[in-house]
Scaffold this motif. Structure first.
Motif, mmCIF file in Angstrom:
data_model
loop_
_atom_site.group_PDB
_atom_site.id
_atom_site.type_symbol
_atom_site.label_atom_id
_atom_site.label_comp_id
_atom_site.label_asym_id
_atom_site.label_seq_id
_atom_site.Cartn_x
_atom_site.Cartn_y
_atom_site.Cartn_z
ATOM 1 N N LEU A 148 1.110 -1.008 0.094
ATOM 2 C CA LEU A 148 -0.021 -0.079 0.120
ATOM 3 C C LEU A 148 0.698 0.682 -0.180
ATOM 4 O O LEU A 148 0.259 2.197 -0.596
ATOM 5 N N LEU A 149 2.142 1.324 0.792
ATOM 6 C CA LEU A 149 2.687 2.871 0.701
ATOM 7 C C LEU A 149 3.837 2.673 -0.359
ATOM 8 O O LEU A 149 3.674 3.319 -0.612
ATOM 9 N N THR A 150 3.883 1.671 -1.327
ATOM 10 C CA THR A 150 4.612 1.592 -1.783
ATOM 11 C C THR A 150 3.424 2.238 -3.730
ATOM 12 O O THR A 150 4.520 2.744 -3.911
ATOM 13 N N LEU A 151 2.179 1.706 -3.762
ATOM 14 C CA LEU A 151 1.768 2.471 -4.201
ATOM 15 C C LEU A 151 1.069 3.439 -4.209
ATOM 16 O O LEU A 151 0.961 4.376 -5.442
ATOM 17 N N ALA A 152 1.448 3.852 -2.998
ATOM 18 C CA ALA A 152 1.040 5.710 -2.216
ATOM 19 C C ALA A 152 2.615 6.145 -3.243
ATOM 20 O O ALA A 152 2.452 7.419 -3.637
ATOM 21 N N VAL A 153 3.261 5.502 -3.308
ATOM 22 C CA VAL A 153 4.665 6.340 -3.566
ATOM 23 C C VAL A 153 5.335 6.705 -4.737
ATOM 24 O O VAL A 153 4.584 7.779 -5.762
ATOM 25 N N VAL A 154 4.412 5.014 -5.988
ATOM 26 C CA VAL A 154 4.764 5.907 -6.917
ATOM 27 C C VAL A 154 2.927 6.738 -7.684
ATOM 28 O O VAL A 154 3.231 7.085 -8.630
#
Length: 476
Positions: free
Chosen positions: A172-178
């Motif tokens: 979820l965090l990586t999704l938000a970063v991208v």
């Protein structure tokens, strides 16, 4: 003969350093998310209570700042262009760290969250476009439902008490970063009007100086903070959204560790700035952006206008189908198998949670319908409505599996040998098994001692009972 290739696990257990970093980052974002939720509720109350709504408008539109520098802005404008630059600075540092030290440094590992994020942005845009085309609405807001608000999503998790596994939280965090990266690109490309090339040249020169000072190893906040303010001011006056300056400076920081370093400069600065971003900058932006008039008629209008209906469907349906579909297709065509601890229902629930689009969606809504105050407020109401529906849907889906999540969380945290490292990360360490053998031997010795004591006590009672019987065997 080559050995068969082991299928890569999607959403497998994180490495210990990555897990520690993600846990620290998410802890701050969770606190910030709760503050963000509080700020949004405060804004809605402030803007809708008859005795208070005029003061909300007065404060939001109050202007301050040097007119000579082109920075005499309203409070709401300062929050959107100024404070959000800090938010995007942190996003830039996060992205840089993911690229050089996190999951995105490995193209195979990066494929899953990147494709999921891209599909999770393309599908809502498509849903919005189809909805507005069918209803004869404006296509200008196609980018509004494309963003995920990680802080708000984590606030929902904190409120409902779901022990989401660390691998899914990291996803979820990586999704938000991208997501944030592409949101910035969308803002830069599609929402830049007239350019002031002199100011833009000055901003580029300032960024070059910022990069050079970093390369030379110059230290001191008193050097970088004034320079960052100058770059931000020039970027604002150039016609490009000022938050671009924040993400550009974040991407310039070194995020890989050198020998002897416990933290890279990027990690250190992110650790310092993230609490300000999550705890003050983003909640203040929400306070002056989420204050829209809410009534029964306004809520009905959200589902009656093609633009606002497109935003709601984009967040709720587009995000969910886009992220889940992108994840499934990536796993299907890269031979990545889902971790044994998880099911596709878990990925679907997280995809629904990613439909909470708040901070960046509100910002893009203001940019997309700039000059049309009525439509801007309607789109804000649609973002709030869509995010609320997505949050409720995700809550129901996650609660169904919450017992399983708690069990996984307990396994990830268990530290029976008291080494300070969870046991699941020490299974290949001989010293761990020797420590556990000593612990079990001590427990076995203790149980043997207790067994002897209980046996002796039982034999003593039997002997006493036997003697009592002998005393009563004689004549009365």
């Amino acid at each position: 003969m080559t050995a068969p290739r082991t299928p890569r696990k999607a959403f497998g257990r994180l490495s210990l350093p990555e897990r520690t970093f993600v846990a620290d980052a998410l802890r701050t974002e969770t606190v910030g998310g709760v503050l963000l939720l509080f700020a949004a509720v405060t804004a809605l109350i402030w803007a809708n209570v008859p005795a208070l709504r005029d003061s909300y408008a007065s404060v939001s539109h109050f202007h301050l700042g040097p007119e000579a520098l082109g920075l005499n802005l309203s409070v709401a404008h300062w929050a959107a262009d100024g404070l959000l630059a800090v938010f995007f600075f942190v996003a830039g540092v996060e992205l840089k760290r993911e690229l050089v030290a996190g999951d995105l440094r490995d193209p195979k590992a990066a494929a899953l969250p990147v494709v999921a994020a891209l599909c999770g942005m393309a599908a809502p845009a498509l849903v919005y476009t189809l909805t507005t085309t069918a209803g004869g609405g404006s296509p200008a807001g196609w980018a509004v439902p494309t963003a995920t608000d990680i802080a708000f999503a984590l606030a929902v998790l904190a409120v409902i008490g779901t022990s989401l596994p660390s691998a899914l939280r990291a996803f979820l965090l990586t999704l938000a970063v991208v997501d944030d990266l592409f949101a910035i690109l969308i803002i830069a490309v599609f929402f830049t009007s007239d350019l002031n090339f002199a100011a833009l040249g000055g901003a580029v020169a300032g960024l070059a100086l910022f990069w050079l000072l970093l390369r030379k190893g110059v230290r001191g906040w008193y050097v970088y903070v004034p320079l960052a303010l100058v770059v931000w001011g020039l970027m604002y006056n150039s016609g490009i959204h000022a938050t671009i300056a924040g993400v550009a400076m974040g991407l310039m920081l070194r995020c890989h560790r050198r020998e002897g370093e416990e933290q890279s400069p990027g990690e250190h600065i992110e650790h310092l700035v993230r609490p300000f971003s999550a705890g003050l900058a983003v909640p203040l932006f929400a306070l002056f952006s989420a204050g829209v008039a809410v009534s029964g008629g306004a809520l009905v209008d959200v589902f009656a206008q093609p633009e606002t209906l497109g935003v709601v469907l984009g967040l709720v349906v587009g995000k969910m189908l886009g992220i889940f579909g992108g994840t499934w297709l990536t796993a299907r065509f890269t031979r990545a198998s889902l971790s044994e601890d998880l099911a596709w229902a878990d990925v679907f629930a997280v995809s629904a949670l990613a439909g909470i689009g708040f901070t960046v969606s509100l910002l893009i809504g203001e940019l997309a319908f700039e000059g049309d105050a009525a439509m801007t407020d309607s789109v804000k109401a649609a973002v709030l409505t869509g995010s609320l529906i997505a949050a409720v849907l995700a809550t129901v889906l996650l609660k169904v599996r919450n017992a399983k999540y708690r069990k996984l969380a307990e396994e990830e945290e268990r530290d029976e040998d008291l080494s300070g490292v969870p046991d699941v990360y020490e299974q290949d360490d001989p010293a761990y098994h020797l420590r556990m053998a000593e612990i079990h031997e001590r427990k076995a010795a203790e149980h043997r001692r207790l067994a002897r004591e209980k046996a002796d006590a039982r034999d003593g009672l039997a002997e006493v009972a036997g003697r009592a019987g002998e005393d009563h065997d004689g004549p009365a």
